[in-house]
Design an enzyme around this catalytic site. Structure first.
Site, PDB file in Angstrom:
ATOM      1  N   ASP A 138      74.421  37.178  53.123  1.00 14.21           N
ATOM      2  CA  ASP A 138      74.821  36.048  52.274  1.00 14.21           C
ATOM      3  C   ASP A 138      76.033  35.326  52.857  1.00 14.21           C
ATOM      4  O   ASP A 138      76.140  34.106  52.789  1.00 14.21           O
ATOM      5  CB  ASP A 138      75.144  36.528  50.854  1.00 14.21           C
ATOM      6  CG  ASP A 138      73.880  36.980  50.126  1.00 14.21           C
ATOM      7  OD1 ASP A 138      72.775  36.630  50.594  1.00 14.21           O
ATOM      8  OD2 ASP A 138      73.998  37.685  49.109  1.00 14.21           O
ATOM      9  N   LYS A 191      40.860  41.718  54.903  1.00 13.73           N
ATOM     10  CA  LYS A 191      40.700  40.441  54.200  1.00 13.73           C
ATOM     11  C   LYS A 191      41.645  40.434  53.007  1.00 13.73           C
ATOM     12  O   LYS A 191      41.477  41.197  52.067  1.00 13.73           O
ATOM     13  CB  LYS A 191      39.259  40.264  53.742  1.00 13.73           C
ATOM     14  CG  LYS A 191      39.015  38.964  53.013  1.00 13.73           C
ATOM     15  CD  LYS A 191      37.536  38.751  52.790  1.00 13.73           C
ATOM     16  CE  LYS A 191      37.286  37.443  52.077  1.00 13.73           C
ATOM     17  NZ  LYS A 191      37.742  37.480  50.670  1.00 13.73           N
ATOM     18  N   ARG A 197      44.824  25.519  51.582  1.00 11.21           N
ATOM     19  CA  ARG A 197      43.512  25.301  52.159  1.00 11.21           C
ATOM     20  C   ARG A 197      42.802  24.107  51.533  1.00 11.21           C
ATOM     21  O   ARG A 197      42.126  23.344  52.196  1.00 11.21           O
ATOM     22  CB  ARG A 197      42.654  26.555  51.969  1.00 11.21           C
ATOM     23  CG  ARG A 197      41.416  26.574  52.819  1.00 11.21           C
ATOM     24  CD  ARG A 197      40.664  27.879  52.608  1.00 11.21           C
ATOM     25  NE  ARG A 197      39.789  27.778  51.461  1.00 11.21           N
ATOM     26  CZ  ARG A 197      38.566  27.260  51.512  1.00 11.21           C
ATOM     27  NH1 ARG A 197      38.099  26.824  52.647  1.00 11.21           N
ATOM     28  NH2 ARG A 197      37.827  27.200  50.446  1.00 11.21           N
ATOM     29  N   LYS A 219      35.131  39.191  63.247  1.00 16.34           N
ATOM     30  CA  LYS A 219      35.044  37.942  64.019  1.00 16.34           C
ATOM     31  C   LYS A 219      34.520  38.265  65.408  1.00 16.34           C
ATOM     32  O   LYS A 219      34.867  39.310  65.965  1.00 16.34           O
ATOM     33  CB  LYS A 219      36.436  37.314  64.197  1.00 16.34           C
ATOM     34  CG  LYS A 219      37.139  36.905  62.943  1.00 16.34           C
ATOM     35  CD  LYS A 219      38.527  36.371  63.312  1.00 16.34           C
ATOM     36  CE  LYS A 219      39.335  36.050  62.071  1.00 16.34           C
ATOM     37  NZ  LYS A 219      40.726  35.725  62.408  1.00 16.34           N
ATOM     38  N   LYS A 262      32.541  42.929  52.203  1.00 14.59           N
ATOM     39  CA  LYS A 262      33.222  43.147  50.922  1.00 14.59           C
ATOM     40  C   LYS A 262      33.387  44.638  50.645  1.00 14.59           C
ATOM     41  O   LYS A 262      32.492  45.438  50.922  1.00 14.59           O
ATOM     42  CB  LYS A 262      32.389  42.535  49.786  1.00 14.59           C
ATOM     43  CG  LYS A 262      32.336  41.023  49.803  1.00 14.59           C
ATOM     44  CD  LYS A 262      33.655  40.408  49.440  1.00 14.59           C
ATOM     45  CE  LYS A 262      33.788  40.145  47.944  1.00 14.59           C
ATOM     46  NZ  LYS A 262      35.062  39.435  47.673  1.00 14.59           N
ATOM     47  N   CYS A 321      27.652  42.652  10.429  1.00 13.21           N
ATOM     48  CA  CYS A 321      28.591  41.997  11.346  1.00 13.21           C
ATOM     49  C   CYS A 321      30.020  42.377  10.954  1.00 13.21           C
ATOM     50  O   CYS A 321      30.402  42.220   9.799  1.00 13.21           O
ATOM     51  CB  CYS A 321      28.425  40.488  11.292  1.00 13.21           C
ATOM     52  SG  CYS A 321      29.712  39.590  12.186  1.00 13.21           S
ATOM     53  N   CYS A 341      24.412  38.860  15.273  1.00 12.10           N
ATOM     54  CA  CYS A 341      24.770  38.376  13.941  1.00 12.10           C
ATOM     55  C   CYS A 341      24.073  37.034  13.785  1.00 12.10           C
ATOM     56  O   CYS A 341      24.363  36.088  14.500  1.00 12.10           O
ATOM     57  CB  CYS A 341      26.289  38.213  13.823  1.00 12.10           C
ATOM     58  SG  CYS A 341      26.781  37.205  12.413  1.00 12.10           S
ATOM     59  N   CYS A 389      29.246  32.185  11.246  1.00 11.75           N
ATOM     60  CA  CYS A 389      30.137  33.351  11.367  1.00 11.75           C
ATOM     61  C   CYS A 389      31.435  32.918  12.058  1.00 11.75           C
ATOM     62  O   CYS A 389      31.396  32.313  13.125  1.00 11.75           O
ATOM     63  CB  CYS A 389      29.432  34.418  12.194  1.00 11.75           C
ATOM     64  SG  CYS A 389      30.480  35.795  12.666  1.00 11.75           S
TER      65      CYS A 389
HETATM   66 ZN   LIG Z   1      29.052  37.421  11.846  1.00 17.44          ZN
END
Ligand SMILES: [Zn+2]
Length: 687
Positions: free
Chosen positions: A41, A119, A140, A313, A337, A430, A446, A451
């Site tokens: 600093d 990645k 990008r 690559k 992935k 419900c 339902c 609702c």
């Molecule tokens: Zn409902």
């Protein structure tokens, strides 16, 4: 300060800049500081003082990282070489297909030499250095044009303002990399934002949610990638400077004056120039690349940022040039992935949610756990059948997983002697409106379209980004307005008044005005978005697009018969019935008509550059083509044609490449569909 001559000052400033840059690199790129923060600093303060007194400020000085520039908006920035996204391979087979395609394209049987890199799940950015000095930093964007965020980029200390002389010396170079937010600091950031918001609200000021100027639309960031993106796109760079962003370089775009032979040379240069990099590994053949991708996946938790895959690559730049690009992706690169991250936790309760179409979804309420810095408290259990199949009970320990932005889900129960309570079953009524539940296949429903839970879901979707995009009208606000009796349906949004809002908790003069302004802005909308916002069962964004293009006006769509609907490609019997039921219901039709009096529909654009041989025709592709399928598809669509997956009576042409699917060929022969070669297709397209 002792008087210095201008020459002495200049010499000291130059020494300080070098010294500070060296410490920045040690601290931020190598995580190996040499001096305490206080000493650093001191150097910085001395530099700033000298630069100001002796008028020596220059844009590439380290002092400029903390200058705090405020801008009204970001200017567009054109990349020299487009930043394309990378195609994904979800499994080993697709990775091998990429390898085979590459070999076929290069007409070789020999193994290809690849490089492999992690990645990053962050925000891609491009930094332009001219004569070694950082001139521009840009996002990008759409790949061709991004946003100029130079002032913000400069606040990231791991980015050198001047390329180190140890590396090659290009006249111009675009450094490509990823801005990431450290996982370890993510929770802290959200905690701080929560506190800040509470304080702002207490003081009667506008909370972050509607702070237009900083464009912070999220009170809390959903994940570290959003935090990186939100921090990088701050209009006030002093805010960015306070965020602990990191930049990892992974490649080079445009480059003048240096000729790189391959990816490893680039990697070496990035290191020499002073960038933070992750290991780039040389892999001979696809087997090795897959092996290293697996190793990387195993140690993904050891990184302080999210890695969601491995990028392969082609190593040689010459081969990369030969391979070139498709309309969307480079042909020389592919991302493998990783599978979603899993973790175990305990089921505290199983509750039932009512969605906008009335579907009931069982939800596991979990003991909070973190995956990649994100706290997870709930996970979807989909249907009653799923809960029974997996036999999830309250008190069980379960494995949950999360992939990208997808809602976390329960994978399985961890076997144990002590099982939870009794097996789960759906309630008879419900949980929100008490109407008896109906069954529809494996779903519970339902049936009451009034609702409150359904209305809330429908209005929330209506106001969301993919529909009318009304900022400040999130699920909580909608809930509040419904329970106050102000909103009964979607059309009510457009007749809201300031008086109605001012009486409510959390609304001040300014915030009420802001919301009304947002609503006003949302009145102009495309027909496609309009359809998508209505919550018609089975109609998502893609179907909305098909319906908008086919019927062009709401009047046509509402008047469409069963026959009109099923004649449209991409519309099946179930979908047609759902559309008919929707507009056949007087209440819902009434809401649509009320909406049409409030909004202004934009004209549907005609597809550009139509080709009469292609326009309006439906194509099915089969077998391997010499160009990637995605490319062929987008070319056909650009010319006004359609590409669908299976051959039916509506198909005009089956394009048959090498190794075509026999089922498709047979079907086309039976139906008398025109079967054409790729060459024929090219002649139709005009290639
Ligand atoms: Zn409902």
């Amino acid at each position: 300060m002792a008087r210095l001559t201008k020459k002495q000052a200049r010499a000291e400033v130059s020494r300080l800049r070098e010294e500070i840059s060296r410490h920045d690199h040690l601290y931020y790129a190598e995580s190996n500081p040499e001096i305490p923060d206080a000493d650093y600093d001191k150097l910085m303060r001395r530099l700033i003082e000298l630069e100001q007194v002796y008028d020596l400020v220059v844009p590439d000085s380290p002092s400029q990282r903390v200058a705090g520039e405020v801008t009204e908006q970001f200017n567009p920035f054109s990349h020299v070489i487009p930043m394309m996204s990378i195609d994904n391979a979800v499994d080993e087979q697709e990775t091998r297909e990429f390898d085979q395609r590459t070999k076929r394209f290069l007409k070789t049987e020999e193994e290809i030499e690849y490089v492999l890199q992690p990645k990053f799940d962050g925000v891609s950015a491009s930094l332009t250095y001219v004569k070694g000095v950082l001139l521009h930093g840009a996002t990008r964007g759409d790949g061709k044009t991004g946003e100029d965020v130079t002032a913000n980029i400069k606040t990231i200390r791991s980015i050198p303002l001047v390329l180190s002389k140890q590396g090659p010396k290009p006249n111009l170079v675009e450094i490509r990399g990823e801005v990431v937010f450290p996982l370890s600091l993510f929770a802290k950031l959200n905690e701080e934002r929560k506190k800040l918001n509470e304080r702002l609200e207490e003081e009667g000021r506008i909370p972050l949610e509607r702070n237009k100027k900083s464009k912070s639309t999220w009170v809390l960031f959903k994940n570290p990638r959003n935090a990186a993106s939100g921090s990088l796109r701050q209009l006030d760079s002093s805010v960015t400077a306070r965020r602990p962003l990191l930049f990892y370089a992974w490649g080079v775009g445009g480059c003048e004056g240096v000729d790189f032979k391959d990816e490893l040379e680039i990697y070496k240069a990035l290191c020499e120039w002073g960038f933070k990099v992750e290991e780039t590994r040389n892999c001979w053949g696809i087997d090795n690349a897959i092996k290293w991708a697996r190793k990387l996946e195993k140690k993904r938790d050891s990184f302080d940022y999210e890695i969601d895959g491995a990028v392969v690559k082609v190593r040689s730049r010459r081969l990369q040039e030969i391979l070139g690009t498709t309309a969307k992706y480079p042909r020389w690169s592919m991302a493998i992935k990783f599978s979603p991250k899993q973790i175990t936790t305990k089921v505290m309760d199983i509750t039932v949610q009512v969605g906008r179409t009335g579907h009931l979804t069982p939800v596991a309420e979990l003991e909070p756990v973190k995956i990649s810095g994100i706290e997870i408290k709930r996970a979807s259990l989909h249907t009653e059948d799923t809960v029974r199949e997996k036999d999830v009970r309250i008190g069980d320990t379960v494995v949950i997983q999360r992939a990208g932005d997808v809602i976390p889900e329960v994978v399985e129960v961890v076997p144990s002697q002590e099982r939870g309570e009794e097996a789960f079953s759906m309630p008879k009524n419900c949980p929100r409106c008490e109407t008896p539940i109906e069954r529809e296949g494996s779903f519970h429903l339902c049936p009451n379209i009034s609702c409150p839970a359904q209305i809330r879901g429908r209005i929330s979707l209506f106001a969301s980004r993919n529909a009318f995009d009304i900022e400040g009208l999130g699920a909580k606000r909608v809930e509040q307005l419904i329970s106050e009796g102000i909103l009964r349906n979607m059309a009510d949004i457009f007749t809201l008044t300031k008086e109605q809002l001012l009486g409510l908790e959390g609304f001040a003069e300014k915030s009420a005005e802001n919301l009304l302004e947002e609503i006003e802005k949302s009145r102009d909308i495309s027909f496609e978005r309009f359809i998508n916002s209505l919550s018609i069962k089975h109609v998502g964004a893609r179907t909305a697009q098909i319906l908008a293009r086919e019927f062009k006006t709401p009047e046509n769509l509402m008047a469409a018969t069963d026959e009109d609907l099923v004649r449209v490609d991409g519309v099946g019997e179930e979908l047609a019935q759902s559309v008919l039921r929707f507009f056949g219901d007087p209440e819902r039709k009434g809401v649509v008509e009320a909406l049409l009096r409030q909004v202004r529909l934009e004209k549907e654009p005609e597809p550009s550059g139509e080709n009469e041989k292609i326009a309006g025709k439906t194509f099915v592709l089969t077998g391997t083509l010499s160009i990637p399928r995605e490319e062929a598809k987008s070319e056909i669509e650009r010319l006004g044609g359609k590409v669908v997956n299976s051959v039916s009576g509506k198909t005009d042409f089956l394009v048959s490449g090498t190794d075509p699917g026999t089922a498709k060929l047979q079907k086309a022969r039976e139906l008398g569909t025109d079967i054409i070669t790729e060459e024929h297709l090219k002649s139709l397209i005009g290639l």
